[in-house]
Scaffold this motif. Structure first.
Motif, short mmCIF file in Angstrom:
data_model
loop_
_atom_site.label_atom_id
_atom_site.label_comp_id
_atom_site.label_asym_id
_atom_site.label_seq_id
_atom_site.Cartn_x
_atom_site.Cartn_y
_atom_site.Cartn_z
N ALA A 1 0.83 -1.00 0.11
CA ALA A 1 -0.11 0.11 -0.26
C ALA A 1 0.65 1.27 -0.24
N GLU A 2 1.96 1.07 1.35
CA GLU A 2 2.71 2.35 0.86
C GLU A 2 3.54 2.88 -0.32
N THR A 3 3.74 1.33 -1.14
CA THR A 3 4.14 1.50 -2.14
C THR A 3 3.48 2.55 -3.49
N PRO B 1 -4.96 6.01 -5.62
CA PRO B 1 -5.80 6.13 -4.95
C PRO B 1 -5.97 4.30 -4.22
N VAL B 2 -5.72 4.34 -3.14
CA VAL B 2 -5.45 2.69 -2.62
C VAL B 2 -6.60 2.15 -1.30
N ARG B 3 -6.51 1.37 -1.52
CA ARG B 3 -7.78 0.61 -0.52
C ARG B 3 -7.11 -0.47 0.05
N THR B 4 -7.39 -1.05 0.93
CA THR B 4 -7.25 -2.62 1.74
C THR B 4 -8.09 -2.87 2.58
N THR C 1 -6.58 -3.44 -3.56
CA THR C 1 -6.91 -2.37 -4.82
C THR C 1 -6.62 -0.83 -4.73
N VAL C 2 -6.15 -0.94 -6.30
CA VAL C 2 -5.52 0.24 -6.99
C VAL C 2 -6.60 1.04 -8.22
N ARG C 3 -6.94 1.71 -8.07
CA ARG C 3 -8.03 3.33 -8.85
C ARG C 3 -7.22 4.05 -9.34
#
Length: 318
Positions: free
Chosen positions: A9-11, A18-21, A40-42
């Motif tokens: 997620a940090e990377t 935008p990133v979701r976990t 999940t990346v958007r």
């Protein structure tokens, strides 16, 4: 080696995407089944999408590209990979009778543009619950129209991160298939040519198509449309003859209206649906010697569905 969720997620966060976990496939797919996703990346545009795909390749992470999620059956377990959601990559440009659309553009949006511009032969785009990327990848179509009949060229990212633009002939379209599906490439955008018409004529043709769809298909129930296909044979009459219509496994049921559809009617699990597909493909092989293929991308299932074929993907674009 796969990175831990926090490190991954940090990377991606450093890229500005935008990133979701906290996502699960059940929230991203029309079947409404599927387990938790590591990340999940958007991406917000094609540049970010390409950067995401290249970074995933560099990191060696498994991934799946998700548009509308209308052709994905994901396992209920944890997906130790990345879902790349393309819905925000949705620019559309119209010049005369040529429409260029990014991969995450909903096909309903394309159809609305065709109506306002008076362009015909794309009415099927208003009848399929897809994005442009997934529609091109699977050569989507219905009622005598399909993507192959309107595409001029497609820009894609290959499995090694290279950009390429292919002519319609180079796309190697066939029934519910293309070079993108066979090679695991990601569609970035498609240029499509339509036939000059009138808004009234386009609306009328669509209305006829939609009425036929409503009369023959189970609308309003979670599904992934017709889930099996064969390049030469229509499978629905065979499945009907074999008695699959109305078959129930857990919360999943083979539609009584269209035997090609498997419905999530009562909190079905992915395994419920997968079991039906395996049962159907084995029955088709025993009765007719036909190796059916899955229209849907199956994620996280270790077993092979088809007789003599393996159509189980961990990367795709649906």
């Amino acid at each position: 080696m796969s990175l831990p969720r926090e490190k991954l997620a940090e990377t991606f966060a450093r890229t500005g995407v935008p990133v979701r976990t906290d996502c699960a496939f059940s929230s991203l797919t029309t079947l409404r089944v599927g387990g938790e996703i590591k990340l999940t990346v958007r991406p917000q545009n094609k540049r970010q999408l390409v950067a995401c795909l290249r970074l995933l390749g560099k990191l060696g992470e498994q991934y799946i590209v998700v548009g509308n999620g209308s052709n994905i059956l994901a396992n209920d377990g944890f997906f130790d990979g990345v879902a790349v959601v393309t819905k925000d990559v949705n620019s559309v440009r119209i010049r005369g009778n040529v429409v260029t659309a990014d991969c995450g553009t909903n096909t309903a949006k394309i159809f609305a543009s065709l109506v306002s511009s008076g362009l015909g032969d794309g009415e099927f785009l208003g009848c399929i619950p897809s994005t442009v990327g997934g529609a091109v990848r699977g050569n989507a179509g219905c009622f005598g129209q399909d993507v192959a009949s309107v595409v001029q060229s497609v820009t894609a990212v290959t499995d090694n991160g290279r950009l390429c633009t292919l002519t319609a002939e180079e796309c190697a379209f066939s029934k519910r298939n293309s070079i993108f599906k066979r090679n695991g490439w990601t569609v970035l955008s498609a240029k499509m040519r339509f036939t000059p018409s009138t808004p009234q004529s386009v609306r009328q043709k669509f209305a006829e198509m939609h009425a036929k769809k409503a009369a023959t298909q189970p609308l309003g129930v979670p599904s992934a449309g017709s889930m099996l296909f064969h390049s030469r044979f229509s499978l629905s009459p065979m499945l009907d003859k074999l008695g699959f219509k109305g078959m129930r496994v857990g919360g999943a049921e083979v539609s009584k209206k269209h035997v090609g559809f498997v419905l999530n009617i009562d909190k079905a699990t992915a395994e419920d649906i997968y079991y039906i597909l395996r049962y159907e493909t084995n029955a088709l092989w025993r009765a007719y010697g036909i190796a059916a293929q899955t229209e849907v991308t199956c994620v996280g299932f270790g077993r092979q569905i088809e007789r003599g074929q393996n159509d189980i993907f961990t990367d795709g674009q649906e």
